[in-house]
Design a protein around this motif. Structure first.
Motif, mmCIF file in Angstrom:
data_model
loop_
_atom_site.group_PDB
_atom_site.id
_atom_site.type_symbol
_atom_site.label_atom_id
_atom_site.label_comp_id
_atom_site.label_asym_id
_atom_site.label_seq_id
_atom_site.Cartn_x
_atom_site.Cartn_y
_atom_site.Cartn_z
ATOM 1 N N ARG A 139 -13.315 -12.109 14.687
ATOM 2 C CA ARG A 139 -14.462 -11.425 14.067
ATOM 3 C C ARG A 139 -15.428 -12.444 13.458
ATOM 4 O O ARG A 139 -15.028 -13.452 12.881
ATOM 5 N N ASP A 140 -16.726 -12.156 13.602
ATOM 6 C CA ASP A 140 -17.757 -13.102 13.181
ATOM 7 C C ASP A 140 -19.085 -12.348 13.120
ATOM 8 O O ASP A 140 -19.354 -11.508 13.985
ATOM 9 N N PRO A 308 -13.486 -15.629 8.934
ATOM 10 C CA PRO A 308 -12.117 -15.701 8.389
ATOM 11 C C PRO A 308 -11.202 -16.696 9.109
ATOM 12 O O PRO A 308 -10.468 -17.447 8.468
ATOM 13 N N ALA A 309 -11.265 -16.722 10.439
ATOM 14 C CA ALA A 309 -10.403 -17.662 11.184
ATOM 15 C C ALA A 309 -10.747 -19.107 10.816
ATOM 16 O O ALA A 309 -9.869 -19.956 10.649
ATOM 17 N N LEU A 312 -9.466 -20.035 7.309
ATOM 18 C CA LEU A 312 -8.018 -20.235 7.329
ATOM 19 C C LEU A 312 -7.672 -21.638 7.821
ATOM 20 O O LEU A 312 -6.855 -22.352 7.225
ATOM 21 N N GLU A 313 -8.315 -22.068 8.915
ATOM 22 C CA GLU A 313 -8.082 -23.419 9.446
ATOM 23 C C GLU A 313 -8.509 -24.476 8.431
ATOM 24 O O GLU A 313 -7.829 -25.492 8.236
ATOM 25 N N THR A 314 -9.644 -24.238 7.775
ATOM 26 C CA THR A 314 -10.178 -25.232 6.831
ATOM 27 C C THR A 314 -9.259 -25.401 5.621
ATOM 28 O O THR A 314 -9.020 -26.515 5.157
ATOM 29 N N ASP A 344 -11.422 -10.601 4.183
ATOM 30 C CA ASP A 344 -10.400 -10.922 5.182
ATOM 31 C C ASP A 344 -9.816 -12.325 4.988
ATOM 32 O O ASP A 344 -8.881 -12.706 5.680
ATOM 33 N N VAL A 345 -10.408 -13.100 4.082
ATOM 34 C CA VAL A 345 -9.967 -14.490 3.872
ATOM 35 C C VAL A 345 -8.931 -14.520 2.754
ATOM 36 O O VAL A 345 -9.123 -13.916 1.688
#
Length: 412
Positions: A139-140, A308-309, A312-314, A344-345
């Motif tokens: 999602r973005d 959100p993705a 999460l990686e960061t 969502d984060v």
């Protein structure tokens, strides 16, 4: 090579010249690189210009929600071992920006092109790519991007029957669904940290089963394909089972995954993994991302996280507490104006870090951090946040336009 037989008609040459002139004027006026406006003008004068510019190149398209700018850089670096490369290295990834980038590469052999997810099918139609790399879908930009399942469907239809070799992430069910319509797919086990957009089967809507690293649909049998390339710790495993060490100056597991996909792409063009991976070491920063800059006597590391993705990686690559963290979020046109994605984060991952919040939507972010039980300070500016931060290197995480604002402020 394109220089030997000029594919451009007089009209196309005029379009290229006009586009470059407009881009130069835009740069002179301090309005950015000018690549988008230059490309728009060129395409107005010759709507077929992108196809003409691409016809003598081996084109590689790279699309994903996260990591496409970095992966485009890594692939371009690897392929330089086999010939000159033209690329939209600064991330102008819609048709105008792509046209502008290709018009500067008359002697190139390869065109390595980052493409916005929504434009992939159209750009693939115009450029007749030899290879397409599909990394992930999540999602973005909730206010204007299609729901991820629709994007996957769009890719699937657009790539059906494509002659391109599709290098696709076997760990992302949406990417696998999209790539499965292509006759020639190289599967890469690149991993998937963010799974919240792939709990239902893209094929039938059934519930996905996810034992360990595997996944399958219990209802229709749609399942993870067997990869021929894989990321394994700090190594890339090639189809022969050989392990090649990854040495990158870019941090984090996500960039190792990007390197694994890039090595698989390079191999399509005959560049061996060892050569490809050695060349990728040259990439230090990508359009300012991961740069460590000096500002007000402090070291700031600039990190981009747009969804959100990406956040999460960061979070997985920042220094451990008590490293201070500055978070900056805007919601301008290029970011998407809907900030509900903040919910969502998982901000509990920042527990123990002194947190400072800036940006146009600092109050939205403050409410989210409050609910996540984080202690933080809201600041009016980067300058104020840096002054209040405790000693040591500062991690600065920002979404798209907030990141551009930061780069301008620190003179990067």
């Amino acid at each position: 090579m394109a220089g030997n037989s000029d594919p451009l008609t007089p009209r196309a040459k005029l379009a290229v010249t006009a586009g470059k002139a407009v881009a130069a004027a835009s740069r002179a006026a301090g309005r950015g690189s000018g690549s988008v406006i230059g490309g728009r003008v060129a395409l107005k004068l010759d709507p077929d210009l992108l196809a003409r510019l691409a016809q003598n190149l081996d084109v590689i398209l790279v699309s994903a929600t996260n990591g496409k700018t970095t992966t485009t850089r890594l692939i371009a670096e690897a392929l330089r071992a086999a010939g000159p490369v033209v690329s939209n290295a600064l991330g102008a990834n819609m048709p105008a920006g792509i046209t502008s980038a290709l018009s500067g590469g008359s002697d190139a052999k390869f065109g390595v092109i980052e493409v916005d997810e929504k434009y992939l099918a159209g750009v693939a139609r115009d450029t007749d790519p030899k290879c397409i790399a599909l990394l992930n879908l999540s999602r973005d930009q909730l206010d204007r991007a299609a729901e991820t399942r629709m994007l996957a469907e769009n890719w699937r239809e657009g790539l059906a029957g494509s002659k391109a070799v599709v290098v696709a992430n076997a760990d992302d069910p949406l990417v696998v669904w999209a790539a499965s319509s292509s006759p020639n797919v190289v599967w890469v086990a690149a991993g998937q940290m963010w799974k919240d957009d792939a709990w239902s089967c893209p094929s039938c809507g059934g519930v996905m089963q996810r034992p360990g690293d595997d996944w399958y649909c219990g209802e229709c049998g749609f399942r993870r394909p067997t990869p021929s390339w894989a990321l394994s710790g700090d190594h890339v495993l090639d189809p022969h089972g050989s392990a090649w060490p990854i040495h990158l100056q870019l941090p984090g597991r996500a960039n190792k995954a990007n390197a694994a996909s890039s090595a698989a792409v390079a191999a399509v063009f005959g560049v061996p993994p060892q050569v490809a991976l050695e060349r990728m070491y040259q990439v230090q920063a990508v359009a300012g991302r991961y740069d460590v800059v000096q500002f007000q006597g402090r070291d700031l590391r600039l990190l981009l996280a747009k969804n959100p993705a990406g956040w999460l990686e960061t979070f997985s690559l920042i220094d451990p507490p008590p490293t201070p963290v500055i978070l900056s979020v805007n919601a301008r046109g290029a970011d998407g104006t809907d900030t509900s994605w903040l919910w969502d984060v998982d901000y509990t991952r920042l527990t123990g870090h002194p947190i400072f919040v800036i940006g146009d939507r600092k109050l939205d972010l403050a409410v989210r951090l409050e609910v996540a039980n984080q202690s933080f300070q809201v600041c009016e500016s980067l300058d104020q946040a840096v002054q209040q931060a405790p000693p040591g290197r500062i991690e600065v995480i920002a979404n798209y336009t907030a990141f551009q604002d930061l780069r301008r402020r620190v003179g990067n």
